[in-house]
Scaffold this active site. Structure first.
Site, mmCIF file in Angstrom:
data_model
loop_
_atom_site.group_PDB
_atom_site.id
_atom_site.type_symbol
_atom_site.label_atom_id
_atom_site.label_comp_id
_atom_site.label_asym_id
_atom_site.label_seq_id
_atom_site.Cartn_x
_atom_site.Cartn_y
_atom_site.Cartn_z
ATOM 1 N N ASP A 177 -12.706 40.664 18.122
ATOM 2 C CA ASP A 177 -11.788 39.605 17.689
ATOM 3 C C ASP A 177 -10.895 40.153 16.572
ATOM 4 O OD1 ASP A 177 -11.666 36.281 17.265
ATOM 5 O OD2 ASP A 177 -11.331 37.439 15.443
ATOM 6 N N ASP A 219 -6.654 36.431 20.770
ATOM 7 C CA ASP A 219 -7.029 37.552 19.899
ATOM 8 C C ASP A 219 -8.448 38.067 20.126
ATOM 9 O OD1 ASP A 219 -8.485 35.522 18.669
ATOM 10 O OD2 ASP A 219 -8.128 36.296 16.663
ATOM 11 N N GLU A 220 -8.986 37.826 21.316
ATOM 12 C CA GLU A 220 -10.358 38.264 21.577
ATOM 13 C C GLU A 220 -10.498 38.851 22.968
ATOM 14 O OE1 GLU A 220 -13.120 34.973 21.271
ATOM 15 O OE2 GLU A 220 -12.042 34.316 19.489
#
Ligand code: CTP
Ligand code: CA
Ligand code: CA
Length: 628
Positions: free
Chosen positions: A47, A162-163
């Site tokens: 992340d 974002d992961e």
């Protein structure tokens, strides 16, 4: 394997998965396709730290100054230097400024009518502009590509903006056999042939690159554990994955300027749970032997899908709050009360998760740009402004996607208009769609022209009053016509490609009837000075964060803050229902709301991703997932 496909033999039959230190045989090491049952399986969740804030820091060339990102008045991202001043996402801007006078404040980019690209304009206004997350999406693709390039053989699944989940099992197995070649040959004197256990594992030097979650609650340091609990072969696998993860994270930081944090464990659920153990810029390893100690004190309602209705039912039945409280309940009892597939609850509490890491298909079937209008459209002539703004976003996203796949073509354009209404559900929604022209240059003008035609069909040309609180424009049926085409020119110049696509095209009617009204709105807060509300649709209760409450002195402010929270959640349902209407798997992050439920799945949930079929009665725990 998901539980849904495991139905019928739903019992915790996989004793080896509950075993934290399984015996590893030559068969395990040499067999290639054990999938989620591989005893040496390793999964990571990586992340990005303070992602939107980090994107703005990279864009502005800022390294360590405190910075926040705003969406209109709300703080949506806080970098780590700003967090040191006590600034959080839930604060009001004025309060954040007081915490740190030197705070850099950046508003996300917005679309503005007449501009092809979103930008950072002066005098932005939510009544005329639309938030753009496109820059963050592009940066997110760069990070994902570095995972793909840096980790050959690993399976990579984008989990949110974002992961990503990374299944290291295959590259780790390869490295294992290279480092310990004696594992590749069954010794001639092995008593049980392939089923003979492999020799004892070597020692591991856990470098300072990874944090280790302690095995024992009273361990002062995880290293202390290493003396009492020597490494297992699964630890060796975790260690190799941790090396690979660390290398790619350092590369990403050096080349792109983004720091990330990762969790490394035996499955997706545990990887996600470990990723935020230490932040920023660090990685955490959860050894199998540390799983019980890590899970036991966890509030079980924080586990994805054990919040909501199912969690409440468990609390009501057993008056429990932590994972440890639920462990004494037998599988038989859970299944008796919650149906056969309650084996999922039983297993997740023990750190078992069979969800696969699966790369998403490269082409999104649909793209949607949506705007929640706090000042509703009341005149037909107000529509074209928003259609141009939304067309700008669709043009940019399609053309971005065409850089990778030049022959992408959206078969249909759809417009949706949503109005708050006095119906029991609170929302009414209408939509119109039409085939989208097959053309090379998909510009804002082309989309806007088609969109305006649909707009007139949607609202009519009359002068009567209209009221539209939410508007969305969507491309659906996006297909890559020919992956072998080198350039868009060659594809569009090639009549055979065109013919084939036309033949494949569905038989769309010019427009379609109004979509049915769906239950959408959450009930207004009730009672004197409420600080939370429960959404009748998803039955979740949303409370104002304590920090916000501590800053609010009068009832009016509180009501306003609660209303904002409610609207935000309301918009989320609206965007989701529109998305479902467009295409079940459509992304909703095109909506002008970023505070939506993250799309990451930390674990498999029985049948949850499928909409219940009409006339199909949900059974067992499935009924707790019957919506969304
Ligand atoms: N985001 C948002 N609203 C939310 C959750 C997330 O707008 N309710 C955005 C944030 O701006 C964030 C990005 O999505 O930058 C990723 O979210 P998340 O990983 O939860 O937080 P980060 O800001 O990245 O911070 P952390 O370092 O804690 O991961
Ligand atoms: Ca993050
Ligand atoms: Ca995240």
């Amino acid at each position: 394997m998901t539980l849904a496909s495991n139905k019928g033999k739903a019992k915790a039959e996989d004793f080896e998965m509950t075993d934290l230190n399984p015996v590893i045989t030559y068969r395990h090491v040499l067999q290639q396709n054990l999938g989620v049952r591989d005893p040496l399986r390793v999964v990571a969740l990586c992340d990005s730290d303070a992602f939107f804030a980090a994107c703005e820091m990279v864009r502005l060339g800022v390294t360590d100054k405190p910075l926040i990102v705003l969406q209109w008045e709300g703080i949506i991202a806080v970098n780590y230097p700003a967090r040191k001043f006590g600034i959080t996402r839930f604060q009001k801007l004025e309060e954040a400024k007081k915490c740190c006078p030197d705070l850099m404040i950046v508003h996300v980019a917005t679309y503005k009518e007449g501009e092809a690209e979103p930008g950072y304009w002066d005098n932005i206004d939510s009544r005329t502009h639309k938030v753009s997350l496109d820059y963050y999406r592009r940066e997110s693709v760069k990070i994902l590509n570095m995972f793909k390039e840096g980790l050959p053989g690993a399976e990579i699944e984008k989990a949110s903006i974002d992961e990503a989940f990374i299944d290291f099992t295959k590259p780790v197995r390869q490295a294992l056999l290279q480092r310990y070649p004696y594992l590749a040959q069954v010794p001639p004197d092995a008593p049980s042939g392939l089923d003979t256990p492999i020799p004892a594992p070597p020692s591991v030097d856990w470098t300072s690159d990874s944090h280790l979650i302690p095995i024992h609650p009273d361990s002062e340091t995880a290293n202390q554990d290493l003396k009492t609990d020597p490494p297992t072969w699964h630890d060796i696998a975790l260690h190799i994955a941790a090396e690979m993860m660390h290398k790619v994270r350092v590369d990403i930081a050096n080349k792109l300027g983004y720091t990330t944090s990762a969790g490394i464990a035996r499955n997706k659920f545990l990887a996600k749970l470990s990723a935020s153990y230490r932040k920023p810029y660090s990685q955490t390893v959860l050894r199998n032997l540390a799983i019980p100690c890590y899970l036991r004190p966890l509030e079980f309602q924080k586990i994805r899908f054990l919040g909501g209705k199912l969690g409440e039912a468990l609390v009501k039945e057993y008056d429990v709050s932590t994972v440890a409280d639920l462990l004494p309940i037998s599988l038989e009892e859970l299944q008796e009360k919650f149906g056969e597939s309650a084996v999922w609850i039983y297993e997740i509490l023990r750190g078992i998760d069979r969800a696969e890491v699966k790369e998403k298909p490269p082409v999104n079937k649909s793209m949607m740009a949506a705007k929640a209008l706090h000042r509703p459209i009341t005149q037909v002539s107000d529509g074209p402004h928003w259609i141009r703004v939304l067309s700008g976003e669709l043009a940019l996203r399609l053309n971005d996607a065409r850089k990778e796949r030049p022959s992408l073509w959206p078969k249909t354009l759809t417009i949706h208009g949503g109005s708050r209404s006095n119906t029991a559900n609170g929302w009414s929604s209408r939509s119109k769609q039409a085939p989208f022209p097959f053309i090379k240059e998909v510009t804002i003008d082309v989309i806007a022209a088609a969109g305006e035609k649909l707009w007139r069909e949607l609202v009519g040309t009359g002068t009567g009053p209209i009221k539209i609180n939410h508007i969305a424009l969507a491309f659906t049926g996006i297909e890559a016509a020919d992956d072998n085409q080198q350039s868009i020119d060659s594809f569009f110049a090639n009549p055979s490609g065109l013919k084939r696509l036309r033949e494949e095209e569905h038989d769309f009617s010019q427009t379609r009837p109004e979509s049915p009204t769906r239950p959408r709105q959450c009930s207004p807060p009730s009672g004197q000075g409420p600080t939370s509300f429960t959404c009748p649709q998803c039955h979740k209760t949303f409370s104002l964060p304590p920090k916000t409450l501590s800053l609010i002195v009068d009832a009016e402010d509180r009501a306003q803050a609660l209303e904002a929270l409610k609207n935000e959640h309301d918009d989320f349902h609206f965007a989701q229902s529109v998305a479902r209407e467009v295409e079940p798997e459509v992304k909703i992050d095109g909506a002008d709301r970023t505070r939506v439920k993250p799309s990451s799945k930390t674990n498999a949930k029985p049948s949850s991703s499928k909409k219940p079929k009409k006339g199909h009665e949900s059974e067992g725990i499935e009924k707790f997932f019957s919506r969304k």
